[in-house]
Design an enzyme around this catalytic site. Structure first.
Site, PDB file in Angstrom:
ATOM      1  N   LYS A 227       0.784  -1.260  -0.054  1.00 55.03           N
ATOM      2  CA  LYS A 227      -0.106   0.043  -0.030  1.00 55.03           C
ATOM      3  C   LYS A 227       0.898   1.280  -0.116  1.00 55.03           C
ATOM      4  O   LYS A 227       0.451   2.103  -0.468  1.00 55.03           O
ATOM      5  CB  LYS A 227      -0.969   0.050   1.360  1.00 55.03           C
ATOM      6  CG  LYS A 227      -1.890  -1.336   1.486  1.00 55.03           C
ATOM      7  CD  LYS A 227      -2.933  -1.135   0.309  1.00 55.03           C
ATOM      8  CE  LYS A 227      -4.016  -2.117   0.950  1.00 55.03           C
ATOM      9  NZ  LYS A 227      -3.709  -3.723   1.149  1.00 55.03           N
TER      10      LYS A 227
HETATM   11  C1  PLP Z   1      -4.327  -4.581   0.812  1.00 53.37           C
HETATM   12  C2  PLP Z   1      -3.632  -6.044   1.044  1.00 53.37           C
HETATM   13  C3  PLP Z   1      -3.955  -7.078   0.129  1.00 53.37           C
HETATM   14  C4  PLP Z   1      -5.381  -6.947  -1.017  1.00 53.37           C
HETATM   15  O1  PLP Z   1      -5.004  -6.138  -2.075  1.00 53.37           O
HETATM   16  P1  PLP Z   1      -6.298  -5.416  -2.973  1.00 53.37           P
HETATM   17  O2  PLP Z   1      -5.688  -4.525  -3.658  1.00 53.37           O
HETATM   18  O3  PLP Z   1      -7.214  -4.868  -1.742  1.00 53.37           O
HETATM   19  O4  PLP Z   1      -6.621  -6.601  -3.564  1.00 53.37           O
HETATM   20  C5  PLP Z   1      -3.308  -8.160  -0.092  1.00 53.37           C
HETATM   21  N1  PLP Z   1      -2.143  -8.278   0.776  1.00 53.37           N
HETATM   22  C6  PLP Z   1      -1.904  -7.476   1.688  1.00 53.37           C
HETATM   23  C7  PLP Z   1      -0.720  -7.528   2.791  1.00 53.37           C
HETATM   24  C8  PLP Z   1      -2.648  -6.206   1.584  1.00 53.37           C
HETATM   25  O5  PLP Z   1      -2.354  -5.087   2.358  1.00 53.37           O
END
Ligand code: PLP
Length: 462
Positions: A112
């Site tokens: 993120k």
């Molecule tokens: C947010 C997240 C996901 C999922 O990603 P999306 O874009 O919501 O599909 C997978 N793994 C981790 C560690 C995350 O923080």
């Protein structure tokens, strides 16, 4: 470049407006009116370039006139300067023709950060120019909230409120949200699941009086600017493995469908992606929908990969929009049906989804076994989300095509699951070793829209 809503009833916006707005006023999500296509020569030219240079090439056509080239370059440079790895998104090899794309070297140890660090800089630049203030409200299953708080803490012109499901995030995630001391940061622990938090955020966006009074802005993965920032690492990874001369496949641990949607955009831009694999944990609504056409939430079961414990996957609406031939009315109808319990994708749309995505799921046991096994075969310690994807990739990959599996978090962010699988408790990187000693600041709140809006109105500083 213009942005249109997936429900067809909101005004067209520029990149900057779509970024500052988040959710469209008709309840839809913004998507580019058209996706620019890169030639093979343009993609080949990315070989050997820095992450930042590729980011600039990939994002410029989408940003359009909203930011000057100099502003965009500056934002990109500042966004990634604090990453703990010179490559930003390094590839490591797991097996013959199977690679792991490590996306966890940012300040909060999850992928993120790639989008959120950039969005923080872009918001700052845009708001300084206009003198506006915004109030960012987000829902998180753990990683988005910590990344948002890290990106916006202490910035002028921004307050940030993050709703997370009380008791359902890991201690590291919680502490990353509750320990920043800046007065513009507000962590709210809400009763309920992630889907409840996300629903309350959507309610706030649909309450136009509130939305306008506090200057609401969204940075959840529905925000187009976030998706765009994530397109970049599909390019850097594929080019390192021989694109555009050689096609590459990707497997993505999926929850809200933002990360994999970025891969879908990369393919539309001309990157040769052979397979795009959606990997889910036991909360497998996306896998069920892609295989049967039925999208019917039936309750979240907490798992060891909590950032994927999602039943209402917001960004899925964006591919549905394409699968229905960009018919906003049809999408609005599906979303109405979803409120009544679920919908079935039409035959035509299901076929079109099947041409774009493969899918698979990993059980809790398979996830743990994968962490244990990969430590033995490679020495690599996987976080549980990455392990879900590695397992699904192993099941579905073609040995003749390089497979890149996205590693979305650092194992130290989910130490209990990793310790259960390996007997080792992964250490936090030294720069955050004192996380457990810092003071926490958090407000408990019920699953109650009125109470949440009142609290935000009281605390917002405009
Ligand atoms: C947010 C997240 C996901 C999922 O990603 P999306 O874009 O919501 O599909 C997978 N793994 C981790 C560690 C995350 O923080």
């Amino acid at each position: 470049m213009k942005y249109i809503s997936t429900r067809g009833q909101a005004p067209e916006l520029t990149f900057e407006e779509a970024m500052l707005t988040g959710l469209a006023r008709d309840g839809g999500l913004y998507v580019p009116a058209e996706v620019p296509r890169f030639t093979a020569e343009q993609i080949a030219a990315m070989a050997g370039q820095s992450y930042e240079d590729v980011a600039f090439s990939v994002m410029s056509p989408f940003v359009g006139e909203s930011f000057s080239a100099e502003e965009l370059r500056g934002c990109i440079a500042r966004a990634y300067a604090d990453f703990g790895h010179a490559a930003r998104a390094p590839l490591v090899q797991l097996a013959p023709n199977h690679f792991l794309l490590e996306l966890f070297h940012g300040p909060t140890l999850a992928f993120k950060d790639f989008a959120m660090q950039l969005i923080g800089q872009l918001f700052q630049t845009a708001l300084k120019r206009s003198g506006r203030r915004v109030c960012i409200v987000g829902a998180t299953s753990g990683d988005t909230g910590s990344a948002a708080i890290e990106a916006f803490r202490g910035l002028d012109n921004v307050d940030v409120f993050i709703l997370y499901p009380h008791g359902r995030v890991s201690e590291v995630q919680r502490r990353q949200m509750t320990t920043p001391s800046e007065s513009n940061v507000h962590a709210l622990a809400m009763d309920g699941h992630f889907d409840d938090c996300q629903a309350r955020v959507k309610d706030m966006f649909n309450d136009f009086a509130f939305r306008d009074a506090v200057g609401l802005a969204g940075v959840n993965s529905i925000n187009w600017a976030r998706v765009l920032a994530q397109v970049v690492y599909y390019f850097t990874a594929a080019v390192s493995l021989g694109a555009p001369g050689r096609a590459v496949s990707f497997t993505v641990p999926t929850g809200n469908f933002g990360d994999i949607f970025a891969g879908y955009i990369a393919r539309k831009m001309g990157l040769p992606i052979e397979k795009l694999v959606v990997a889910t944990n036991q909360n497998d609504i996306l896998h069920r929908c892609l295989t049967t056409g039925a999208y019917r939430p039936d309750g979240v079961i907490p798992s060891i990969s909590p950032s994927m414990d999602i039943q209402v996957s917001s960004n899925f609406e964006r591919v549905l929009f394409d699968a229905y031939g960009r018919d906003g009315t049809a999408v609005a109808q599906l979303m109405e049906e979803l409120k009544q319990g679920g919908f079935s994708v039409s035959q035509g749309a299901l076929q079109s989804l099947g041409e774009q995505f493969l899918s698979g799921r990993a059980s809790e046991e398979e996830t743990t076994q994968t962490i244990t096994r990969l430590r033995g075969t490679t020495g690599e310690i996987l976080c549980p989300h990455s392990a879900v994807a590695v397992k699904v990739a192993e099941d579905l990959r073609d040995p003749h095509v390089p497979m890149v599996t996205l590693a979305t978090a650092h194992p130290a962010k989910f130490p209990d699951a990793v310790e259960a699988a390996t007997g080792l408790r992964p250490a936090l990187p030294p720069r955050m070793a004192d996380l457990f000693d810092r003071d926490e600041r958090v407000t408990r709140i019920g699953n109650d829209l009125g109470a949440i809006e009142t609290l935000i109105r009281e605390r917002v500083s405009n």
